[in-house]
Design an enzyme around this catalytic site. Sequence first.
Site, PDB file in Angstrom:
ATOM      1  N   ARG A 109       1.086 -11.482  10.153  1.00 32.70           N
ATOM      2  CA  ARG A 109       2.844 -11.321  10.356  1.00 32.70           C
ATOM      3  C   ARG A 109       3.822 -11.862   9.990  1.00 32.70           C
ATOM      4  O   ARG A 109       4.661 -11.634   9.619  1.00 32.70           O
ATOM      5  CB  ARG A 109       2.591 -10.653  11.794  1.00 32.70           C
ATOM      6  N   LYS A 137       1.341  -1.423  -0.228  1.00 28.62           N
ATOM      7  CA  LYS A 137      -0.599  -0.010   0.216  1.00 28.62           C
ATOM      8  C   LYS A 137       0.758   1.486  -0.021  1.00 28.62           C
ATOM      9  O   LYS A 137       0.468   2.428  -0.948  1.00 28.62           O
ATOM     10  CB  LYS A 137      -0.694  -0.030   1.006  1.00 28.62           C
ATOM     11  N   THR A 138       1.808   1.195   0.788  1.00 30.93           N
ATOM     12  CA  THR A 138       2.807   2.354   0.858  1.00 30.93           C
ATOM     13  C   THR A 138       3.559   2.800  -0.705  1.00 30.93           C
ATOM     14  O   THR A 138       3.119   3.957  -0.954  1.00 30.93           O
ATOM     15  CB  THR A 138       3.511   2.618   1.595  1.00 30.93           C
ATOM     16  N   GLN A 175      -7.693  -5.078   8.923  1.00 33.52           N
ATOM     17  CA  GLN A 175      -7.404  -5.105   9.857  1.00 33.52           C
ATOM     18  C   GLN A 175      -7.924  -4.017  10.463  1.00 33.52           C
ATOM     19  O   GLN A 175      -7.018  -2.937  11.790  1.00 33.52           O
ATOM     20  CB  GLN A 175      -6.019  -4.888   8.756  1.00 33.52           C
ATOM     21  N   ASP A 230      -3.673   7.466   4.450  1.00 35.90           N
ATOM     22  CA  ASP A 230      -3.171   5.728   4.615  1.00 35.90           C
ATOM     23  C   ASP A 230      -4.251   5.389   6.000  1.00 35.90           C
ATOM     24  O   ASP A 230      -4.545   6.596   7.203  1.00 35.90           O
ATOM     25  CB  ASP A 230      -2.131   6.014   5.407  1.00 35.90           C
ATOM     26  N   GLU A 231      -3.449   3.781   5.670  1.00 38.61           N
ATOM     27  CA  GLU A 231      -4.205   3.541   7.288  1.00 38.61           C
ATOM     28  C   GLU A 231      -5.947   4.005   7.033  1.00 38.61           C
ATOM     29  O   GLU A 231      -6.587   4.252   8.726  1.00 38.61           O
ATOM     30  CB  GLU A 231      -4.059   3.377   8.389  1.00 38.61           C
TER      31      GLU A 231
END
Length: 709
Positions: free
Chosen positions: A636, A33-34, A261, A230-231
């Site tokens: 993770r 995503k970044t 998430q 973002d997020e």
Amino acid sequence: MGVNFNHLNAQQREAVLHPMGPLLVLAGAGSGKTSTMAYRIAHLIADRHMPGHAILGLSFTNKAAVELRERVTKLVQQSAGKKASRGLKITTFHSLCARLLRAHSDQIGFQNNFTILDQNDQLDVLKQVLRNIRLDDRKFDPQVILFEIGQAKNRFLSPEQAEEFFLESGRLASDYALAAVASFQKYQDQLKVLNAMDFDDLIFQTVHLLESQEDVREQYNLMFRHVLVDEYQDTNPAQFKILQLLTQRQQNICVVGDDDQSIYSWRGADPAHILGFSHHYPAAHTIALEQNYRSTSRILEAANSVIEKNKQRYPKKLWSDRGVGEPLTEVVLEEDRAEAEFVAEEILRRTRDQNFKWKDFAILYRSNSQSRVFEEALRRNVIPYHIVGGLSFLERKEVKDVLAYWRLIVNLKDDASLRRIINWPARGIGKGSIEKLGSHAFENQIPVFDALGEARELTPKSASAIQGFCDLILRLKEDLDSSPATSEAVSLWAKRSLERIQSKKAIEEECDDPVQAGRKWENVEELVHSVGQFQLRLDDPIEELNAPSTTGTQLLREFINRMTLEAQEAEKDKDQDPDTQKNKTTLLTLHGAKGLEYPVVFLVGFEDGFLPHRRTIDEATDLSEERRLCYVGITRARDHLFITRAKNRIRFGKPVPRNPSRFLEEIPSDLIVRIDHSSSPDLSSKAAKEAHEDKVKNYLADIRAQLTK
């Protein structure tokens, strides 16, 4: 020259090249995503010739904002030169709001040199307010009231509107709710007098500014022609409102996030914002990033199988081209100490035999209280570690407070412990009284506990409370002295000591937020359980020499000494080897793990009561967020995922049976290898019962076959 998109997959490229209008990018775990955000901003500047100052990028942390800004700047410099990104604003919500408020403070009744208060300053202001309205700040924990006032602001509730929120939400006990109601408006009034704002005011007052001042709202709608967030799944109602107000005119808003998430509802985040994005922006285009660059296929299949059980979510399925990878490993241990020892030994084995480094491992748990037994196992095995987002078990206030009682009981000369807990829980013994008694003890060269007998002469107002404290300590000491030196007996004594001390009540009075109080109480319970696991090493000739007869007091003293010594040695050793500063195994909660990744992950305590948390089960609430936590934990892991659980947890010296997490049944059996290191049959699930019955049938069949030969 333009931006080079060769490193992007088809979905990322589609998101980067999206034309005008609202865009929702559903970025699954590890899906880049970044990179997608960075390339989109660089594309707007280098290829569409958008000036940097016309773009606003928002994130929740300075670290994320800095990383995104650096990546954008590098991309733009490579394709359009150094000056092209001049004026670009990539920042946090709070930093943006501080800038807007400095520029327009006079329009909402503040001077532009207003002070932003830190936590200590906020507490000082609130304590003054509580005194002015004649509420005892020793009875009410100001931090709890501040937190609740902040939660009201994050929902953009005025003091009048917040009254219903405080009284009817069930978040607070009635007396705390009334205290919050009584103090909110006066707290805000005092901030105005001081020309000050707290951290939550930065968002709250910015909403007020943009809603009340049409010209200001229009100015920034024209300035920020593209807004990227973002997020997005972590936005609270006030942040959501700011985004709506900043994009009223042009609606060129690109939000990146993952509804799967969304795990921060307890601090105000509302997943409805991302789930309802197309409702708020009817022209929105949605793109799902499903290719995961982090994990192997088996890990992702397990994560998909769990999260798809949630009903309210966008349908998406993560996949990877990193290969199938090894199966997940479920390890069943007899009890919690064995679980911790297995994890430590597996870390040692892999560092020795497979060239892993300490930093390649992470131990993830649902609650902070679970860290204790793993810390002990890592220390025993000399494995360097650090805890993310929390204190080491023995550093937590509630643990220190209970240990101080126990230290004093086994050693009445422990003045430091006495001073810590003589007024915990509050029993009306003030600092002045303690100082008088301490001075008397110093002058007469006696322990402070002995000086308490002079309380009627030295501090007559506190004498009754001091006598009650003395009686409590002496009764507990007498009971401990008469207890046998067995972990079960001393664990039972420890449990009863908490009841007599009223430690649970003290914790609830300090932090009346039920969730926070519950977490602290779990830590205290874990301390008691650790006593139930402790065994004296009576085969040590030195111990035998110094303690030919053993009592509960000796066992508790040795327990405290050993825990303290191990913790001090771990603290002392951490600075010896500079390589271990960065090369350490990580312990952290599932909430703290979002955004991180590790080659090897141990998802521990995979049992009902931990994950999903017992509070969620007891209250029969929706398990969606607990399932999202499980999904975060699974994703993770890059290469190896261990799921560990214990058949029994030692509670007050006795084994208490535990059931596997219900989420375990949601992982297909062909993705996971089960290793049972326990000694008793696992009959806690349908599959386990059937497996056990099959083993019994096969065993009987073998016997019959031998008899017929």
